[in-house]
Design a protein around this motif. Structure first.
Motif, PDB file in Angstrom:
ATOM      1  N   ALA A  69       0.835  -1.200   0.000  1.00  0.00           N
ATOM      2  CA  ALA A  69       0.000   0.000   0.000  1.00  0.00           C
ATOM      3  C   ALA A  69       0.865   1.244   0.000  1.00  0.00           C
ATOM      4  CB  ALA A  69      -0.931  -0.008   1.213  1.00  0.00           C
ATOM      5  N   SER A  70       0.254   2.368  -0.385  1.00  0.00           N
ATOM      6  CA  SER A  70       0.961   3.642  -0.391  1.00  0.00           C
ATOM      7  C   SER A  70       0.697   4.450   0.869  1.00  0.00           C
ATOM      8  CB  SER A  70       0.551   4.467  -1.619  1.00  0.00           C
ATOM      9  OG  SER A  70      -0.853   4.664  -1.640  1.00  0.00           O
ATOM     10  N   SER A  71      -0.362   4.116   1.577  1.00  0.00           N
ATOM     11  CA  SER A  71      -0.703   4.864   2.783  1.00  0.00           C
ATOM     12  C   SER A  71       0.196   4.462   3.938  1.00  0.00           C
ATOM     13  CB  SER A  71      -2.166   4.613   3.163  1.00  0.00           C
ATOM     14  OG  SER A  71      -2.449   5.164   4.428  1.00  0.00           O
ATOM     15  N   THR A  72       0.559   5.432   4.764  1.00  0.00           N
ATOM     16  CA  THR A  72       1.352   5.132   5.953  1.00  0.00           C
ATOM     17  C   THR A  72       0.472   4.952   7.179  1.00  0.00           C
ATOM     18  OG1 THR A  72       1.604   7.472   6.496  1.00  0.00           O
ATOM     19  CG2 THR A  72       3.286   6.483   5.094  1.00  0.00           C
ATOM     20  N   GLU A  73      -0.794   5.229   7.041  1.00  0.00           N
ATOM     21  CA  GLU A  73      -1.678   5.265   8.207  1.00  0.00           C
ATOM     22  C   GLU A  73      -1.847   3.880   8.824  1.00  0.00           C
ATOM     23  OE1 GLU A  73      -6.216   6.682   9.402  1.00  0.00           O
ATOM     24  OE2 GLU A  73      -5.437   7.024   7.394  1.00  0.00           O
ATOM     25  N   GLY A  74      -1.405   3.734  10.044  1.00  0.00           N
ATOM     26  CA  GLY A  74      -1.677   2.541  10.824  1.00  0.00           C
ATOM     27  C   GLY A  74      -0.793   1.346  10.562  1.00  0.00           C
ATOM     28  N   LYS A  75      -0.027   1.340   9.461  1.00  0.00           N
ATOM     29  CA  LYS A  75       0.707   0.106   9.187  1.00  0.00           C
ATOM     30  C   LYS A  75       2.064   0.300   8.512  1.00  0.00           C
ATOM     31  CE  LYS A  75      -1.887  -0.848   4.902  1.00  0.00           C
ATOM     32  NZ  LYS A  75      -2.719  -1.837   4.218  1.00  0.00           N
ATOM     33  N   LEU A  76       2.375   1.493   8.062  1.00  0.00           N
ATOM     34  CA  LEU A  76       3.624   1.695   7.344  1.00  0.00           C
ATOM     35  C   LEU A  76       4.496   2.739   8.027  1.00  0.00           C
ATOM     36  CD1 LEU A  76       2.332   1.814   3.660  1.00  0.00           C
ATOM     37  CD2 LEU A  76       3.319  -0.113   4.863  1.00  0.00           C
ATOM     38  N   PRO A  77       5.810   2.665   7.807  1.00  0.00           N
ATOM     39  CA  PRO A  77       6.681   3.704   8.347  1.00  0.00           C
ATOM     40  C   PRO A  77       6.322   5.070   7.767  1.00  0.00           C
ATOM     41  CG  PRO A  77       7.952   1.826   7.580  1.00  0.00           C
ATOM     42  CD  PRO A  77       6.552   1.622   7.110  1.00  0.00           C
ATOM     43  N   ALA A  78       6.579   6.109   8.509  1.00  0.00           N
ATOM     44  CA  ALA A  78       6.260   7.468   8.058  1.00  0.00           C
ATOM     45  C   ALA A  78       7.355   7.963   7.123  1.00  0.00           C
ATOM     46  CB  ALA A  78       6.109   8.391   9.258  1.00  0.00           C
ATOM     47  N   TYR A  79       7.336   7.482   5.891  1.00  0.00           N
ATOM     48  CA  TYR A  79       8.351   7.878   4.916  1.00  0.00           C
ATOM     49  C   TYR A  79       8.256   9.377   4.640  1.00  0.00           C
ATOM     50  CZ  TYR A  79       9.832   3.268   3.206  1.00  0.00           C
ATOM     51  OH  TYR A  79      10.385   2.026   3.075  1.00  0.00           O
ATOM     52  N   ALA A  80       9.395  10.025   4.581  1.00  0.00           N
ATOM     53  CA  ALA A  80       9.410  11.406   4.135  1.00  0.00           C
ATOM     54  C   ALA A  80       9.186  11.433   2.625  1.00  0.00           C
ATOM     55  CB  ALA A  80      10.759  12.030   4.467  1.00  0.00           C
ATOM     56  N   ASN A  81       8.439  12.414   2.166  1.00  0.00           N
ATOM     57  CA  ASN A  81       8.207  12.614   0.728  1.00  0.00           C
ATOM     58  C   ASN A  81       7.518  11.436   0.054  1.00  0.00           C
ATOM     59  OD1 ASN A  81       9.637  15.086   0.880  1.00  0.00           O
ATOM     60  ND2 ASN A  81      11.566  13.959   0.740  1.00  0.00           N
ATOM     61  N   ARG A  82       6.815  10.613   0.818  1.00  0.00           N
ATOM     62  CA  ARG A  82       6.121   9.494   0.194  1.00  0.00           C
ATOM     63  C   ARG A  82       4.990   9.999  -0.690  1.00  0.00           C
ATOM     64  NH1 ARG A  82       5.038   4.131   0.678  1.00  0.00           N
ATOM     65  NH2 ARG A  82       6.453   3.821   2.411  1.00  0.00           N
ATOM     66  N   ARG A  83       4.871   9.437  -1.857  1.00  0.00           N
ATOM     67  CA  ARG A  83       3.766   9.771  -2.756  1.00  0.00           C
ATOM     68  C   ARG A  83       3.292   8.476  -3.396  1.00  0.00           C
ATOM     69  NH1 ARG A  83       7.046  13.424  -6.958  1.00  0.00           N
ATOM     70  NH2 ARG A  83       7.764  14.213  -4.951  1.00  0.00           N
ATOM     71  N   PRO A  84       2.024   8.366  -3.712  1.00  0.00           N
ATOM     72  CA  PRO A  84       1.540   7.109  -4.289  1.00  0.00           C
ATOM     73  C   PRO A  84       1.920   6.987  -5.759  1.00  0.00           C
ATOM     74  CG  PRO A  84      -0.240   8.701  -4.146  1.00  0.00           C
ATOM     75  CD  PRO A  84       0.949   9.327  -3.462  1.00  0.00           C
ATOM     76  N   PRO A  85       2.198   5.774  -6.219  1.00  0.00           N
ATOM     77  CA  PRO A  85       2.314   5.554  -7.662  1.00  0.00           C
ATOM     78  C   PRO A  85       0.937   5.682  -8.301  1.00  0.00           C
ATOM     79  CG  PRO A  85       2.478   3.482  -6.494  1.00  0.00           C
ATOM     80  CD  PRO A  85       2.423   4.553  -5.446  1.00  0.00           C
ATOM     81  N   MET A  86       0.906   5.737  -9.616  1.00  0.00           N
ATOM     82  CA  MET A  86      -0.350   5.920 -10.343  1.00  0.00           C
ATOM     83  C   MET A  86      -0.677   4.663 -11.154  1.00  0.00           C
ATOM     84  SD  MET A  86      -1.098   8.981  -9.374  1.00  0.00           S
ATOM     85  CE  MET A  86      -2.496   9.347 -10.443  1.00  0.00           C
ATOM     86  N   TRP A  87      -1.969   4.370 -11.274  1.00  0.00           N
ATOM     87  CA  TRP A  87      -2.402   3.275 -12.142  1.00  0.00           C
ATOM     88  C   TRP A  87      -2.676   3.846 -13.516  1.00  0.00           C
ATOM     89  CZ3 TRP A  87      -6.928   1.990 -14.887  1.00  0.00           C
ATOM     90  CH2 TRP A  87      -6.958   0.668 -15.378  1.00  0.00           C
ATOM     91  N   VAL A  88      -2.144   3.191 -14.566  1.00  0.00           N
ATOM     92  CA  VAL A  88      -2.299   3.644 -15.947  1.00  0.00           C
ATOM     93  C   VAL A  88      -2.995   2.545 -16.737  1.00  0.00           C
ATOM     94  CG1 VAL A  88      -1.084   4.466 -17.997  1.00  0.00           C
ATOM     95  CG2 VAL A  88      -0.176   4.987 -15.724  1.00  0.00           C
ATOM     96  N   ALA A  89      -4.102   2.881 -17.392  1.00  0.00           N
ATOM     97  CA  ALA A  89      -4.892   1.876 -18.108  1.00  0.00           C
ATOM     98  C   ALA A  89      -4.143   1.285 -19.293  1.00  0.00           C
ATOM     99  CB  ALA A  89      -6.215   2.486 -18.573  1.00  0.00           C
ATOM    100  N   ASP A  90      -3.382   2.104 -20.019  1.00  0.00           N
ATOM    101  CA  ASP A  90      -2.603   1.626 -21.160  1.00  0.00           C
ATOM    102  C   ASP A  90      -1.248   2.317 -21.126  1.00  0.00           C
ATOM    103  OD1 ASP A  90      -1.477   0.792 -23.502  1.00  0.00           O
ATOM    104  OD2 ASP A  90      -3.140   1.375 -24.801  1.00  0.00           O
ATOM    105  N   ALA A  91      -0.264   1.590 -20.646  1.00  0.00           N
ATOM    106  CA  ALA A  91       1.088   2.140 -20.535  1.00  0.00           C
ATOM    107  C   ALA A  91       1.962   1.728 -21.715  1.00  0.00           C
ATOM    108  CB  ALA A  91       1.726   1.664 -19.232  1.00  0.00           C
ATOM    109  N   GLY A  92       1.319   1.220 -22.778  1.00  0.00           N
ATOM    110  CA  GLY A  92       2.044   0.709 -23.938  1.00  0.00           C
ATOM    111  C   GLY A  92       1.794  -0.772 -24.093  1.00  0.00           C
ATOM    112  N   ASN A  93       1.722  -1.246 -25.335  1.00  0.00           N
ATOM    113  CA  ASN A  93       1.410  -2.653 -25.630  1.00  0.00           C
ATOM    114  C   ASN A  93       0.027  -3.046 -25.129  1.00  0.00           C
ATOM    115  OD1 ASN A  93       3.987  -2.770 -26.613  1.00  0.00           O
ATOM    116  ND2 ASN A  93       4.592  -4.594 -25.492  1.00  0.00           N
ATOM    117  N   GLY A  94      -0.810  -2.053 -24.837  1.00  0.00           N
ATOM    118  CA  GLY A  94      -2.136  -2.333 -24.295  1.00  0.00           C
ATOM    119  C   GLY A  94      -2.119  -2.795 -22.854  1.00  0.00           C
TER     120      GLY A  94
END
Length: 237
Positions: A69-94
């Motif tokens: 997961a990307s969230s730090t709430e309740g289960k992950l270390p408090a990473y500095a500058n953490r940002r979530p990755p993005m889901w892309v429907a078609d990143a090439g090759n369909g």
């Protein structure tokens, strides 16, 4: 009968090569589920918000509870500058993919009880990905911008690192040991604790699929998985 016993004793089965075995396949065979620890498929089990920011990615396999997961709430270390990755429907090759920006984007499981028997065992990892970092720019990240990593609380880890020489879609396979009983799974980052964080320790690019198996798979099974991923993802050498 005694009359044919001498013939039977001289019989030697013809050795079948890996290539001959694979040539008998009429179509690529889907990866086996036996000994599958985790399969992350960007076409499945990706939880995202209305802007396609990835909240979590749940694998298939015996480590299915090791959701990253990307969230730090309740289960992950408090990473500095953490940002979530993005889901892309078609990143090439369909292909749908999870896109990592390189600076702070990563996914990590909460700390879980290690699975018995993994310490000092081997794992076979397959990844389908496209790196967006040119080879000449990889030196700033060193070997820490891993695609996939398993880690223990003591800081011992191992995983799979991207090939910097190629930025198009590719499939990569590696056999690595579990150096210690793993307590975390990390995707897209070389480190896993706030005390280790640095902005250059993150993968930059797209990941379509990750397969992680217990043990060093037999050659035929490795090639089966490679053929399947190459056909599914329309990869070229």
């Amino acid at each position: 009968p005694d009359a044919i016993l001498s013939t039977v004793k001289r019989f030697t089965p013809k050795k079948v090569t890996t290539a001959q075995t694979l040539a008998s396949f009429k179509a690529p065979v889907a990866p086996q589920m036996e000994n599958l620890l985790a399969r992350f498929d960007a076409a499945k089990s990706v939880e995202k918000d209305e802007k396609n920011a990835v909240l979590s990615w749940k694998p298939q396999g015996s480590l299915a509870d090791w959701e990253v997961a990307s969230s730090t709430e309740g289960k992950l270390p408090a990473y500095a500058n953490r940002r979530p990755p993005m889901w892309v429907a078609d990143a090439g090759n369909g292909l749908p993919a999870v896109r990592f920006s390189g600076n702070g984007a990563s996914l990590m499981s909460r700390k879980l009880k290690p699975e018995a028997g993994l310490k000092e065992a081997a794992m076979t990892i397959f990844a389908v990905y496209a790196s967006s970092v040119p080879q000449e720019d990889m030196s700033q990240n060193g070997s820490n911008n891993s695609l996939f990593r398993v880690a223990s609380g003591s800081g011992i880890s191992n995983g799979l690192w991207p090939n910097p020489a190629k930025q198009t879609w590719q499939m990569q396979m590696a056999v690595q040991p579990f150096k210690d009983s793993p307590e975390y799974i990390v995707i897209g980052s070389g480190f896993w604790g706030a005390e280790h964080i640095a902005p250059t320790f993150f993968f930059s690019g797209d990941i379509a699929e990750l397969l992680v198996y217990r043990g060093d798979l037999p050659t035929v099974q490795k090639i089966q998985a490679e053929l399947y991923l190459n056909a599914k993802c329309k990869l070229r050498d």
